[in-house]
Design an enzyme around this catalytic site. Sequence first.
Site, PDB file in Angstrom:
ATOM      1  N   LYS A  92       0.790  -1.211   0.245  1.00  0.00           N
ATOM      2  CA  LYS A  92       0.181   0.070   0.164  1.00  0.00           C
ATOM      3  C   LYS A  92       0.887   1.131   0.098  1.00  0.00           C
ATOM      4  O   LYS A  92       2.044   1.132   0.125  1.00  0.00           O
ATOM      5  CB  LYS A  92      -0.788  -0.063   1.142  1.00  0.00           C
ATOM      6  CG  LYS A  92      -0.172  -0.282   2.559  1.00  0.00           C
ATOM      7  CD  LYS A  92      -0.611   0.524   3.830  1.00  0.00           C
ATOM      8  CE  LYS A  92       0.246   2.029   3.584  1.00  0.00           C
ATOM      9  NZ  LYS A  92       0.886   2.475   4.826  1.00  0.00           N
ATOM     10  N   HIS A 120      -1.134  -4.633   6.208  1.00  0.00           N
ATOM     11  CA  HIS A 120      -0.629  -5.326   7.217  1.00  0.00           C
ATOM     12  C   HIS A 120      -1.718  -5.388   8.588  1.00  0.00           C
ATOM     13  O   HIS A 120      -1.475  -6.235   9.257  1.00  0.00           O
ATOM     14  CB  HIS A 120       0.912  -5.191   7.649  1.00  0.00           C
ATOM     15  CG  HIS A 120       0.965  -4.137   8.458  1.00  0.00           C
ATOM     16  ND1 HIS A 120       1.255  -2.552   7.919  1.00  0.00           N
ATOM     17  CD2 HIS A 120       1.227  -3.792   9.563  1.00  0.00           C
ATOM     18  CE1 HIS A 120       1.297  -1.946   8.757  1.00  0.00           C
ATOM     19  NE2 HIS A 120       1.482  -2.450   9.887  1.00  0.00           N
ATOM     20  N   LYS A 135      -3.142  -8.719  11.602  1.00  0.00           N
ATOM     21  CA  LYS A 135      -2.994  -8.528  12.637  1.00  0.00           C
ATOM     22  C   LYS A 135      -3.692  -9.405  13.546  1.00  0.00           C
ATOM     23  O   LYS A 135      -5.112  -9.512  13.420  1.00  0.00           O
ATOM     24  CB  LYS A 135      -3.256  -6.986  13.556  1.00  0.00           C
ATOM     25  CG  LYS A 135      -1.968  -6.069  13.155  1.00  0.00           C
ATOM     26  CD  LYS A 135      -2.428  -4.600  13.596  1.00  0.00           C
ATOM     27  CE  LYS A 135      -1.369  -3.580  13.078  1.00  0.00           C
ATOM     28  NZ  LYS A 135      -0.209  -3.386  14.105  1.00  0.00           N
ATOM     29  N   GLU A 181       0.163   7.563  16.850  1.00  0.00           N
ATOM     30  CA  GLU A 181       1.552   7.124  16.860  1.00  0.00           C
ATOM     31  C   GLU A 181       2.252   7.969  17.728  1.00  0.00           C
ATOM     32  O   GLU A 181       2.055   9.412  17.454  1.00  0.00           O
ATOM     33  CB  GLU A 181       1.778   6.806  15.630  1.00  0.00           C
ATOM     34  CG  GLU A 181       1.137   5.477  14.893  1.00  0.00           C
ATOM     35  CD  GLU A 181       1.713   5.269  13.468  1.00  0.00           C
ATOM     36  OE1 GLU A 181       2.418   4.317  13.308  1.00  0.00           O
ATOM     37  OE2 GLU A 181       1.652   6.084  12.378  1.00  0.00           O
ATOM     38  N   ASP A 187      -1.813   7.415   3.899  1.00  0.00           N
ATOM     39  CA  ASP A 187      -0.586   6.338   4.536  1.00  0.00           C
ATOM     40  C   ASP A 187      -1.523   5.512   5.547  1.00  0.00           C
ATOM     41  O   ASP A 187      -1.273   4.187   5.677  1.00  0.00           O
ATOM     42  CB  ASP A 187       0.513   6.983   5.239  1.00  0.00           C
ATOM     43  CG  ASP A 187       1.282   6.122   5.848  1.00  0.00           C
ATOM     44  OD1 ASP A 187       1.829   5.127   5.189  1.00  0.00           O
ATOM     45  OD2 ASP A 187       1.835   6.382   6.977  1.00  0.00           O
ATOM     46  N   HIS A 234      -5.164   1.456   6.247  1.00  0.00           N
ATOM     47  CA  HIS A 234      -5.499   0.575   7.551  1.00  0.00           C
ATOM     48  C   HIS A 234      -6.988   0.994   8.382  1.00  0.00           C
ATOM     49  O   HIS A 234      -7.519  -0.037   8.616  1.00  0.00           O
ATOM     50  CB  HIS A 234      -4.566   0.866   8.572  1.00  0.00           C
ATOM     51  CG  HIS A 234      -2.686   0.636   7.979  1.00  0.00           C
ATOM     52  ND1 HIS A 234      -2.727  -0.410   7.202  1.00  0.00           N
ATOM     53  CD2 HIS A 234      -1.959   1.385   7.834  1.00  0.00           C
ATOM     54  CE1 HIS A 234      -1.263  -0.492   6.818  1.00  0.00           C
ATOM     55  NE2 HIS A 234      -0.910   0.788   7.159  1.00  0.00           N
ATOM     56  N   LYS A 292       0.899  11.208  13.572  1.00  0.00           N
ATOM     57  CA  LYS A 292       2.074  11.086  14.299  1.00  0.00           C
ATOM     58  C   LYS A 292       2.524  11.999  15.143  1.00  0.00           C
ATOM     59  O   LYS A 292       1.842  12.908  15.262  1.00  0.00           O
ATOM     60  CB  LYS A 292       3.013  11.339  12.842  1.00  0.00           C
ATOM     61  CG  LYS A 292       3.117  10.609  11.644  1.00  0.00           C
ATOM     62  CD  LYS A 292       3.484   9.189  11.838  1.00  0.00           C
ATOM     63  CE  LYS A 292       3.543   8.328  10.573  1.00  0.00           C
ATOM     64  NZ  LYS A 292       2.832   7.065  10.605  1.00  0.00           N
TER      65      LYS A 292
END
Length: 488
Positions: free
Chosen positions: A160, A190, A194, A228, A247, A252, A338
Amino acid sequence: MNAATAAAAPMPATRPENHVIVLFGATGDLARRKLLPGLFHLANAGLLPAAYRIIGSAPADGAPSDQEFRRHAKEAVRQFGLTEPTGASWQAFEEALSFGAADPQDPQPLLDAVRDAEQAIGGKPRRLCHLAVPPGAFTSVIGMLGATGLARDTRVIIEKPFGTDLASARALNETVHAVFDEAQVFRIDHFLGKESVDNILALRFANGLFEPVWNRDHISHVEIDVPETIGIEGRADFFEKTGTYRDMIVTHLFQVLGIVAMEPPTSLSAQALRDEKAKVFNSLESLDPAAVVRGQYDGYLAEPGVDPHSQTETFVALRAEVDNWRWAGVPFYLRSGKSMAKRRQTVTLHFKKPPLRMFPDDAQDDPASERGNALVVDFDDPGWISARFLAKEPGPAMRLGTAEMTFRYADSFRRRHGLEGYERLLLDAMLGDQSLFTRSDSIERLWEVSAELLAHPRPVQPYAPGSWGPAAIDTLIAPHHWYLPDGN
Ligand code: BG6
């Protein structure tokens, strides 16, 4: 809930057929942090094929020799892996590694490396190519795989973000389909690998306890929260072109939303699961730019490689609506950024309140306070699930206090076979199971609902590093509040 009583689950005995794995972008960040350590972990868990070879690839300029690539892989495993790269297991893994440089004009070293690897294995091993390359390089690598014949009977994992908008995603899908059948294509996200995201399917559909209340009759709103603490970690070039929406959110967080919101699939087959997820995305309303807060942390503009006037967002909070019978009127609040105060990966379902008339001391409780019932799924490895409810506080008076029941993966089951997202998905791709990979129609639909936002983004708003984002996020979620289990 006594997590310690959870029974040990046997591992499925399936092991992939013999494989040659080609890692494009083998000297890059993703290969170093996730793919090489992940493959070594799979080898140690006995989940790689009986015979396999892993070929690193990258453009010839600065390409390492086999020996240098093995040293690079060892360092990556030492730094990011679960097991030290020593002893017989490392030696066996290391011997399976080689490097084959490839440029679109000169793919010969890679072709030679693949031929050698296939001969060393013998028979007709399967081939898996993992495109861990920047989005701008997908087209040329796919073209090269087609032109050299390497694409034939090969499965391909594509990283991605898949495109940057609807037009580019469609164009990329066309490029992919010119060379590969959809059955050969594994678009990776990903988060879908999980353990605790996969467990949402078990939580919802293997229990009679939760699913009956998993709808608009009982749930007031849903939060999917992935703050994050890391910044852009020197990835200015990637980040400036990508930003948090592309992103994290359109990839996600929307994929997690798909699992949380889907109807019960008829089976766990790839088609059934992905059909249900596609139905959720088809019911998603187009995002309203006014319901999206874009943020940028103070100091981002001074990061090396960042345009000093950049409007790239490092934070997004938004309201999404799934307009179907199960969810109409239940807002989904998504947030990721972030340089925030804490790292968390949670889904929180907030339940509607019952009347509290018989508890006079608590009846005046602010209806928007977050003291009500909630089910929190933490899907960061190893993950946990907690139900929050009201209980009587000990003492002579009937006063209500907040209580919790928690299940923790860390204290339960056998962790020995726990796989990280990438490990699970690499294994599934080798087994040819597309269930946890994204499908072209869903990806295009997610870009479609993003079109208005991408065309008319609101200016980014500053936020202090170590905070929870710009102040405007409180208005976005009002009358509710952003809730994380350990405060916010
Ligand atoms: C990646 C993003 O896909 O996921 C990163 O590119 C992000 O920006 C990362 O930090 C988060 O993944 P994880 O493994 O920490 O859950």
